[in-house]
Motif scaffolding. Sequence first.
Motif, PDB file in Angstrom:
ATOM      1  N   ASP A 163       0.840  -1.211   0.000  1.00 27.51           N
ATOM      2  CA  ASP A 163       0.000   0.000   0.000  1.00 27.51           C
ATOM      3  C   ASP A 163       0.871   1.255   0.000  1.00 27.51           C
ATOM      4  OD1 ASP A 163      -2.387  -1.415   0.109  1.00 27.51           O
ATOM      5  OD2 ASP A 163      -2.483  -1.362   2.309  1.00 27.51           O
ATOM      6  N   ARG A 213       2.609   1.846  -3.274  1.00 25.29           N
ATOM      7  CA  ARG A 213       1.678   2.280  -4.318  1.00 25.29           C
ATOM      8  C   ARG A 213       1.174   3.696  -4.089  1.00 25.29           C
ATOM      9  NH1 ARG A 213      -1.218  -3.527  -5.619  1.00 25.29           N
ATOM     10  NH2 ARG A 213       0.595  -4.252  -6.802  1.00 25.29           N
ATOM     11  N   GLU A 232      -5.968  -7.703  -5.067  1.00 29.74           N
ATOM     12  CA  GLU A 232      -5.456  -6.343  -5.315  1.00 29.74           C
ATOM     13  C   GLU A 232      -6.381  -5.485  -6.159  1.00 29.74           C
ATOM     14  OE1 GLU A 232      -1.356  -6.209  -6.561  1.00 29.74           O
ATOM     15  OE2 GLU A 232      -0.887  -7.980  -5.382  1.00 29.74           O
ATOM     16  N   GLY A 284      -3.700   0.387  -1.762  1.00 30.59           N
ATOM     17  CA  GLY A 284      -3.068  -0.219  -2.948  1.00 30.59           C
ATOM     18  C   GLY A 284      -4.053  -1.001  -3.793  1.00 30.59           C
TER      19      GLY A 284
END
Length: 626
Positions: free
Chosen positions: A79, A82, A277, A318
Motif C-alpha cells: 500500500d 503504491r 489487489e 493499494g
Amino acid sequence: MSSSVSVPKASAWRVALMNASPDRADELAKRIAQQLPILQNRLSRTYGEGNQVEELTEQLLAAAVDIARKRSQALWDLDLSRQSQPHWHQKGAVGYTAYVDHFAGNLRGVVDRIDYLKSLGVTYLHLLPFFKAAEGPNDGGFAVANFEVVEPRLGTQADLQLLTQALRAAGISLCSDFVLNHVAHDHEWAVEARNGNPEFQNFFCMAHSQAEVDGWEKNLPQIFPDTAPGNFTYQPSLKAWVWTTFYPYQWDLNYANPKVFFEVVSAMMRVANMGVEAFRLDSTGFLWKREGTNCQNQPEVHWLLQAMRALMEIACPGVLLKAEAIMPTHQLPPYFGLGETPGPECHLAYHSSMMAASWVALAEENVSILQAVMQNTPAVPQGSSWLTYVRCHDDIGWNVLRPEAQALGDTHYQRLLNASHFFAGIAPGSYAQGASFQTTDLQTAHGTNGMASALVGMYSASTPADSQLALDRLLLLQSLSYFTGGLPLLYMGDELGMGNTSAEVLAARQGPDGRELHRPNWQEALAQLRKQEGSVQHRIFSKLQAFAQLRKSLTAFHGDVPVNAIESKHPTVLALQRGAELKGFFNFSRLPVDQDVGNGQTLAIKPYGFVWLQSSSSATLRTLID
Ligand code: GLC
C-alpha cells in the motif's frame, strides 16, 4: 450471528486506532483526515443527515481501521509503495480474464499457469467468481452464497493465499469479482429473510403486490428476457415479490438500508486482506432503485462508490476498484468520478461501447458508430484507465450503442439488428459462427455469444485466404484494444484462437445459459501450438506479445494518456491519436486502403490491417507495428 450490526460506541474508530501500532496509527490518522470529509459528504447525501449517518460513518471507519491494522506486513508495505507511485497500475498494463475451472481446474492450477501469463506480459489477472456460489445453477458463480469463503470446488483459503502471493511475486495483481448488486438465494441473509427475520428482510428489495411490481416494471429493462423474464420473483414464504434483476436466484440488495452498505464494504475490505489487489464491481449500475426511473446509474450509485473508494483509501489504498457498468458511453465517465458529484471513484471501467462498436465496424465494414463512440469518450482523470477488450465471458450487448446509432440516422436500430444477425451467422455472406443471446425474435437485437475466433470466421474458413482474413480480423480487434486501452484485457483462449465450447461440453454443463458457448475448457494442444512457428496460435500469441512489449516501453501508453479520434477520410478506417506521440490506423475493410497518415506520408494498409505509428524527432512517422 456474525452479520448482525451492533450499535457503535462514540468514536469507535478512535478506539480502533489506539489498538494499531504507532507507525500504522500515524499513517491511518493521516488517511482518515484526508478521506473523512468525502466519506461524510457522500454518506449524508445518500442517507440524510443525522445520528444514523454519524453512526454509520463511525462504524465504517472503525471497520476500515481494523482492516488496516490487521493487514499483513507485505500488503501494508505494498500500500505504502503504491501510494508513493499512484500510477503503478497504468504502466504497460495487460490483463487476462478466465474462469478458474476452465483455465486451470482450481486455484492451485492457476499457480502453475503464472509463467504462461508472464510470457503474454500479463500484469493483472481477473479470475471470474471464486467465492462460494449457490448450490445448483449460479450464473457462473455470480450468485454468491458467501463473500469470503472460497468455493470448495476451486480450492481453500490457503490456496487463495498461496495464489495471491505467487502472483504478486510475478508482478501480477489478482482481481476478484465483488458482486455488489445481489446475493444468492441461499446466502445466509436470504435464508434469514425467508425464515421471517425482519432485520434481514430489510436487506432486500421487495414489492408487496402485483400492482407494485407492475408499477416498477413499466420502466425497467430486462437483462435476461428469454430465460429470466421480469425483474421480480414471488416468494411464497414472504408473500412478497423479491427484486431479482438477473436470475430468480440472485436477490437484489437494498442499499437504501445503510446496514447493507456496511456489511458489503466490510466484507470487501476483509477480502482485500486475503491479498486480492483489485475488485471488479459487478453490475454496479443497478444498486439504487428509484420510482419512475429505469433504476440504473442513479446518483446514489456514485455517492456509494465514492464512499467505498474513500474507505478503501484508508484500509487498503493499494487496491483498485473497477466498474463493471455495461451502459451507454455517456453513462460511463461518472464511474471515474466525472459525474454530477465529482470525486475519486473507480480506477478502471469497462469500455463496453468501444468493444461492441468494434464488432459492428467489422460487420458493416464501416467505422461510423465506432468513431462516434470514440468521440463521446472523454479523457479520464489522472490515475484512471479504460479497460478495453475484444471479448469476455458475457455476450456482446448491442443496446449500449443505441445512442450513437440513433444520432447517426433513422436506420439505427436496423444497424444493430444487422450486426446481431451477422454474428449469429444468419446474414447472407456472414463468416461468423456465433449465436444470438436472449432473443429468438429476428426483430430484436439483444446480445451475441461466441468466441472471438468463431465470430471472425476462423472456423468457417475453407481456404488459406479465408483463414488469413479471419486471423487479420482477430488481430485488428486486438490491436485496437491494445492501442486504446489503459488496461487491455484478454479473454482466456483468445490468445490461442480457441473456438466455441464443443457440443459435448455444452451438453454436460448445467443450465441453459447461452453464454456457455464462449466458455470453453482450456485446450493444451492449442497452447502447445503457440510454440510452433507459422501456426495460427503462434501468429496470434507472438503479436500479442509484441503489443504488450510496446505498451511497456512507451509512456504514451500509460492509462491516462488521452486517445482521440482523428479524421481518416476513409469510412472503413478508424484513425486515433494517442497523446502527442502516437497514431493508430485500423482498416475494417476487406479491401486495402492508401491512408494519409499525416506529415505528408501515405501508407498502404492491407485488408483488415492496422498500423501503430510514432512521431520521431525528424518529424517523420515511424511504424511501430503493423
Ligand atoms: C455481470 C456479469 C454477468 C452476470 C451478471 C449478474 O454482468 O458479468 O456474467 O450474469 O453480472 O451477476
